[in-house]
Design a protein around this motif. Structure first.
Motif, PDB file in Angstrom:
ATOM      1  N   ASN A 117      19.740   8.705 -18.762  1.00 51.68           N
ATOM      2  CA  ASN A 117      20.949   8.779 -19.579  1.00 51.68           C
ATOM      3  C   ASN A 117      21.869   9.910 -19.130  1.00 51.68           C
ATOM      4  O   ASN A 117      22.704  10.369 -19.900  1.00 51.68           O
ATOM      5  N   LYS A 119      24.732  11.931 -16.528  1.00 49.96           N
ATOM      6  CA  LYS A 119      26.094  11.622 -16.087  1.00 49.96           C
ATOM      7  C   LYS A 119      26.091  10.815 -14.791  1.00 49.96           C
ATOM      8  O   LYS A 119      26.894   9.893 -14.627  1.00 49.96           O
ATOM      9  N   THR A 121      23.801   8.764 -13.716  1.00 52.02           N
ATOM     10  CA  THR A 121      23.383   7.392 -14.007  1.00 52.02           C
ATOM     11  C   THR A 121      24.509   6.596 -14.639  1.00 52.02           C
ATOM     12  O   THR A 121      24.743   5.436 -14.300  1.00 52.02           O
ATOM     13  N   ARG A 122      25.219   7.217 -15.566  1.00 50.76           N
ATOM     14  CA  ARG A 122      26.326   6.535 -16.227  1.00 50.76           C
ATOM     15  C   ARG A 122      27.454   6.225 -15.243  1.00 50.76           C
ATOM     16  O   ARG A 122      28.107   5.176 -15.335  1.00 50.76           O
ATOM     17  N   GLU A 125      26.401   3.310 -13.306  1.00 55.01           N
ATOM     18  CA  GLU A 125      26.507   2.129 -14.167  1.00 55.01           C
ATOM     19  C   GLU A 125      27.928   1.582 -14.177  1.00 55.01           C
ATOM     20  O   GLU A 125      28.150   0.369 -14.056  1.00 55.01           O
ATOM     21  N   ASP A 126      28.913   2.465 -14.283  1.00 60.29           N
ATOM     22  CA  ASP A 126      30.315   2.024 -14.321  1.00 60.29           C
ATOM     23  C   ASP A 126      30.772   1.467 -12.980  1.00 60.29           C
ATOM     24  O   ASP A 126      31.520   0.485 -12.929  1.00 60.29           O
TER      25      ASP A 126
END
Length: 215
Positions: A117, A119, A121-122, A125-126
């Motif tokens: 979870n 930054k 990884t996010r 993801e985007d």
């Protein structure tokens, strides 16, 4: 084509531009060399279901494109769109404006590890049109990958007498090669069923509670 777009998350030009010569193996996994935007080259691991789909598309050919159109030439985005529309009509999905880009959205099931979870990884993801789906806390039964760990321990770690970590890693790679080549082997499937049954038996058990009290 559907497997490469939907399960690998490739862009349509990346899937259509892939050649048979781009297939290879890395650390026990079959991989595909993908050329993305800006000429960036990455190695994408192939899940067994995608590898089997690619093998059917290749059909014992030694070179040339992986994906071909009805005339035997390299498939382009227009041919891919027509193929998807045909599949849509055959399956009676009735999806308006069906196009290859719709298959790039991927869902990933994972646990609540702090690193999952972050930054970085996010941001990944985007960039890759991926949606992360976190399982509830202390709910290993909800994550399908958990059923893979027991066979890994059984066939690789249990009863092993490896002299060092590199030797154990080689044994792990050998198992992964066998697992990818025999995804439907009865022995492996039986081990997965036993582990799924064990995990599901803990579904109603609270953390730290004994099996007797949970029952």
């Amino acid at each position: 084509m559907v497997a490469m777009l939907g399960l690998l998350g490739l862009r349509i030009f990346e899937a259509c531009g892939a050649n048979i010569a781009d297939l290879g193996e890395e650390h026990g996994h079959r991989v595909l060399k993908v050329r993305g935007k800006g000429g960036k080259v990455v190695l994408v691991p192939l899940p067994p279901v995608v590898a089997r789909a690619i093998d059917r598309a290749v059909d014992e050919r030694d070179d040339g494109p992986i994906l071909r159109n009805a005339r035997g030439a390299r498939m382009d985005r227009h041919a891919a769109t027509r193929r998807l529309k045909h599949l849509d009509q055959t399956a009676d999905l009735r999806i308006p404006k069906m196009h290859p880009h719709m298959l790039r959205h991927t869902f990933v099931i994972l646990d609540n590890l702090t690193a999952h979870n972050g930054k970085a990884t996010r941001a990944w993801e985007d960039r890759n049109r991926v949606e992360l789906c976190f399982t509830p806390i202390y709910a290993a039964w909800a994550n399908p990958i958990e059923a893979r760990f027991r066979p890994l321990r059984t066939f690789v770690i249990a009863g092993s007498d490896r002299s060092n970590h590199p030797a154990l890693l080689r044994h792990l790679h050998n198992y992964l090669r066998w697992r990818n080549a025999n995804a439907r082997h009865p022995e492996g499937l039986a081990a997965q069923r036993r582990e799924r049954a064990r995990i599901r038996s803990e579904r109603q058990r609270r953390w730290g509670q004994s099996a007797t009290l949970a029952a």
